[in-house]
Design an enzyme around this catalytic site. Structure first.
Site, PDB file in Angstrom:
ATOM      1  N   ASP A   9      47.737  42.224  47.643  1.00  0.00           N
ATOM      2  CA  ASP A   9      46.861  42.006  46.488  1.00  0.00           C
ATOM      3  C   ASP A   9      45.619  41.257  46.955  1.00  0.00           C
ATOM      4  O   ASP A   9      45.625  40.622  48.017  1.00  0.00           O
ATOM      5  CB  ASP A   9      47.580  41.209  45.397  1.00  0.00           C
ATOM      6  CG  ASP A   9      46.712  41.029  44.156  1.00  0.00           C
ATOM      7  OD1 ASP A   9      46.254  42.055  43.605  1.00  0.00           O
ATOM      8  OD2 ASP A   9      46.461  39.884  43.747  1.00  0.00           O
ATOM      9  N   SER A  10      44.587  41.308  46.130  1.00  0.00           N
ATOM     10  CA  SER A  10      43.358  40.578  46.450  1.00  0.00           C
ATOM     11  C   SER A  10      43.535  39.075  46.305  1.00  0.00           C
ATOM     12  O   SER A  10      42.685  38.305  46.747  1.00  0.00           O
ATOM     13  CB  SER A  10      42.220  41.042  45.535  1.00  0.00           C
ATOM     14  OG  SER A  10      42.540  40.762  44.187  1.00  0.00           O
ATOM     15  N   CYS A  72      47.389  45.697  43.425  1.00  0.00           N
ATOM     16  CA  CYS A  72      46.001  45.394  43.078  1.00  0.00           C
ATOM     17  C   CYS A  72      45.390  46.671  42.543  1.00  0.00           C
ATOM     18  O   CYS A  72      45.382  47.702  43.249  1.00  0.00           O
ATOM     19  CB  CYS A  72      45.245  44.909  44.313  1.00  0.00           C
ATOM     20  SG  CYS A  72      43.458  44.704  44.080  1.00  0.00           S
ATOM     21  N   GLU A 151      42.292  32.619  39.629  1.00  0.00           N
ATOM     22  CA  GLU A 151      42.412  32.123  41.002  1.00  0.00           C
ATOM     23  C   GLU A 151      42.214  30.610  41.086  1.00  0.00           C
ATOM     24  O   GLU A 151      42.666  29.969  42.030  1.00  0.00           O
ATOM     25  CB  GLU A 151      41.407  32.841  41.909  1.00  0.00           C
ATOM     26  CG  GLU A 151      41.752  34.294  42.204  1.00  0.00           C
ATOM     27  CD  GLU A 151      42.927  34.452  43.146  1.00  0.00           C
ATOM     28  OE1 GLU A 151      43.138  33.568  44.007  1.00  0.00           O
ATOM     29  OE2 GLU A 151      43.654  35.459  43.027  1.00  0.00           O
ATOM     30  N   CYS A 184      44.463  44.950  35.754  1.00  0.00           N
ATOM     31  CA  CYS A 184      44.318  44.069  36.913  1.00  0.00           C
ATOM     32  C   CYS A 184      45.557  43.195  36.922  1.00  0.00           C
ATOM     33  O   CYS A 184      45.940  42.655  35.867  1.00  0.00           O
ATOM     34  CB  CYS A 184      43.056  43.211  36.811  1.00  0.00           C
ATOM     35  SG  CYS A 184      42.935  41.954  38.117  1.00  0.00           S
ATOM     36  N   HIS A 186      46.011  40.324  37.934  1.00  0.00           N
ATOM     37  CA  HIS A 186      45.748  38.924  37.569  1.00  0.00           C
ATOM     38  C   HIS A 186      45.886  38.710  36.057  1.00  0.00           C
ATOM     39  O   HIS A 186      46.233  37.614  35.606  1.00  0.00           O
ATOM     40  CB  HIS A 186      44.334  38.511  37.988  1.00  0.00           C
ATOM     41  CG  HIS A 186      44.167  38.265  39.443  1.00  0.00           C
ATOM     42  ND1 HIS A 186      44.133  39.274  40.383  1.00  0.00           N
ATOM     43  CD2 HIS A 186      44.000  37.108  40.142  1.00  0.00           C
ATOM     44  CE1 HIS A 186      43.956  38.753  41.581  1.00  0.00           C
ATOM     45  NE2 HIS A 186      43.865  37.444  41.468  1.00  0.00           N
TER      46      HIS A 186
END
Length: 265
Positions: A9-10, A72, A151, A184, A186
Site C-alpha cells: 500500500d502507499s 491500494c 497518515e 481508497c 485509507h
C-alpha cells in the site's frame, strides 16, 4: 503452502485490508509494506506510481511471497494488469472486489465513488462497475485531503469532520446515490465520520472484506492455502515514521503488531 502473502500500500490504509485478511485467513502469514514516506500516491504521476509500486513488489519478492495483494486503489488502477502479466504468482487488487460489493448493495443503480485524484481520473471503478452492470450510474469525486489526514493519525474529531464535510460537499448536494464506495483503503479509517456527514441511509462499501474473500478463493484454486495455525508472526515494513505507523496499527488491530520495521527503498 507456508510461504507468506505480500500486501502493499502507499501507506497505512492497506492495514484495513490486512486486518480482514488476518480475520478470514488465520493460518496465513502476511508481509505488509506501506510506503508511508512517499504517500500519498494519488497526487503522483502515472510513472511515479508505477515505479514506486514495482519497488515495493521487488522488496517483497525477496521474501518469497506466494501471492500479492495490492491494497491500494491507486496502485491497482495503474499497475494491476502489468503485475499480473509479469509476476509468476497470483496478484489481485482492491477495485474489482469493491465494485462487486457495490453492485450487490445498490438498490437504485446509482453508486458514488470517492478516491484519490489518480484513482478517480483513471476511471477504474467506473469501468469495473459498468463491466458488471452496464446500466449503473457512477458519481465519482476525488478527496485529496483524506489520505494526508489519515497518515497523520487524524481519524475522528472536529478537524476530521470539517475536512470530510468540505470534501464531500458537491457529492452530497447532488445526492442520488444509495451506495458509496470508499475507493481508497485509507478511507475506511474515516468511515464513522463519513457516515455521520452523509447520513445513515447511504450504504458505505469498503473493499477489504470482498478482497479477503477473493484472496482465499484464489489461494484455494492454486492449492496455496496454509494449513498450520500461525502465532501472530506477521511482519510490517514502512518507509516512514514508526511511531505514527504503530499508532494507526494499534487503532486498527486493537494492539500493536510485534514486528514493525522501518526500511529504505
Amino acid at each position: 503452502m507456508e510461504r507468506p502473502i505480500g500486501v502493499i500500500d502507499s501507506g497505512v490504509g492497506g492495514l484495513t485490508v490486512a486486518q480482514e485478511l488476518m480475520r478470514q485467513l488465520p493460518n496465513e502469514q502476511l508481509i505488509y509494506f506501506g510506503d508511508t514516506l512517499r504517500c500519498p500516491y494519488g497526487s503522483r504521476t502515472k510513472d511515479e506510481i508505477i515505479q514506486f509500486t514495482w519497488e515495493m513488489v521487488h522488496f517483497l519478492f525477496e521474501k518469497n511471497i506466494k501471492m500479492l495483494v495490492i491494497a491500494c486503489n491507486t496502485a491497482t488502477a495503474y499497475t494491476l494488469k502489468s503485475l499480473q502479466q509479469q509476476l509468476p504468482i497470483p496478484v489481485i487488487g482492491v477495485i474489482k472486489p469493491g465494485a462487486r460489493a457495490a453492485i450487490k448493495a445498490t438498490k437504485n443503480n446509482v453508486v458514488g465513488v470517492i478516491g484519490t485524484e489518480a484513482t478517480v481520473s483513471s476511471k477504474a471503478y467506473e469501468t469495473a462497475l459498468k463491466q458488471i452492470k452496464p446500466e449503473i450510474t457512477v458519481q465519482s469525486l476525488a478527496c485529496p485531503l483524506f489520505v494526508p489526514m489519515v497518515e497523520k493519525g487524524i481519524l475522528s474529531g472536529e478537524e476530521a469532520e470539517r475536512v470530510v464535510k468540505h470534501s464531500l460537499k458537491s457529492l452530497i448536494k447532488d445526492n442520488r446515490m444509495d451506495t458509496l464506495v470508499l475507493g481508497c483503503t485509507h478511507y475506511p479509517l474515516l468511515k464513522e465520520t463519513i457516515q455521520s456527514v452523509i447520513g445513515d441511509d447511504l450504504t458505505i462499501i469498503s473493499s477489504s472484506d470482498e478482497t479477503a474473500r477473493e484472496t482465499s478463493a484464489i489461494l484455494e484454486v492454486h492449492n496455496l492455502l496454509a494449513t498450520k495455525p500461525r502465532q501472530n508472526d506477521h511482519i510490517f515494513y514502512t518507509t516512514g515514521e514508526l511511531e505514527i505507523f504503530r499508532h494507526i496499527a494499534k487503532v486498527i488491530f486493537n494492539n500493536t503488531p510485534k514486528h514493525i520495521k522501518k526500511v529504505k527503498l
